[in-house]
Scaffold this active site. Sequence first.
Site, PDB file in Angstrom:
ATOM      1  N   CYS A   1       0.866  -1.178   0.000  1.00  0.00           N
ATOM      2  CA  CYS A   1       0.000   0.000   0.000  1.00  0.00           C
ATOM      3  C   CYS A   1       0.902   1.227   0.000  1.00  0.00           C
ATOM      4  CB  CYS A   1      -0.904  -0.015   1.237  1.00  0.00           C
ATOM      5  SG  CYS A   1      -1.928   1.456   1.412  1.00  0.00           S
TER       6      CYS A   1
ATOM      7  N   CYS B   1       0.292   3.507  -6.716  1.00  0.00           N
ATOM      8  CA  CYS B   1      -0.735   2.854  -5.899  1.00  0.00           C
ATOM      9  C   CYS B   1      -0.876   1.450  -6.451  1.00  0.00           C
ATOM     10  CB  CYS B   1      -2.060   3.608  -6.009  1.00  0.00           C
ATOM     11  SG  CYS B   1      -3.451   2.751  -5.228  1.00  0.00           S
TER      12      CYS B   1
END
EC number: 5.1.1.3
Length: 272
Positions: free
Chosen positions: A79, A191
């Site tokens: 993440c 991302c």
Amino acid sequence: MPQHKVSSDSPIGIFDSGIGGLTVVKAVQAALPSERIIYFGDTARVPYGSKSQVTIRKYAREDTELLMKHQPKLIIVACNTVSALALDVVEQTAGGIPVIGVLKAGAELAVQKTKSGRIGVIGTQATIGSNAYTCAIREEKETLEVFPKACPLFVPLAEEGFIDHPATRLVAEEYLAAFTGKEIDTLVLGCTHYPILRKIIESITGPEITIIDSAEAVASKAGELLAARGLLNQSPEKALPHLMVSDLPQKFRELYRLFMGTELPDVELVGM
């Protein structure tokens, strides 16, 4: 010293806010097929990128505590938002177990690949707002120019399974127009959800721009780290991942099948 004993048979723990970290699971499986993977997707609290730093750091600690119950030999933070704002929390909670964050791995790869020295970065509001990618890239080479752009709708589109959808294309065209005239030659998918939308992104940016997927860089780094510590799993068997989510396990199964192209073992529902 680690909180628990580790061996080559110990699993690799990976976590993300939702399905995005499956891009890292896929890359690790391709590079290290014998490794046991414990994956947690925090589907009840996705997205992280629009949350406050205090909340993100709280979630990072809780996610790491969950993985630590499985006694991993390595934790991968799949993440970028947590990598940007709470990697220190993960390292503290892991108590000596090595931690790899996707952000630094992606930044290093972008620096290696760029020829013009002009790099675009797309990510969540929190990741882009933290300036972490710009700092990480310039830490490697301070003369590079970095052009960041927040793309907050990409995560919900990926989570809905809108992988090749007209709505996704419209949103992508709007976001990527920010790089017109910037003359970038490299674009970092900042991302782990974004590689799910890579086909649409590449169709807009064109072949002259190199796309950086930090998942592949992380998998390579994981292999190097485990080899250096004598912890590579030498089993000839291919291991299936153990998957955990905090909500909607059936939806996760459907998205896993759509993205990974394979059936999967049961998805465990865990409370947070």
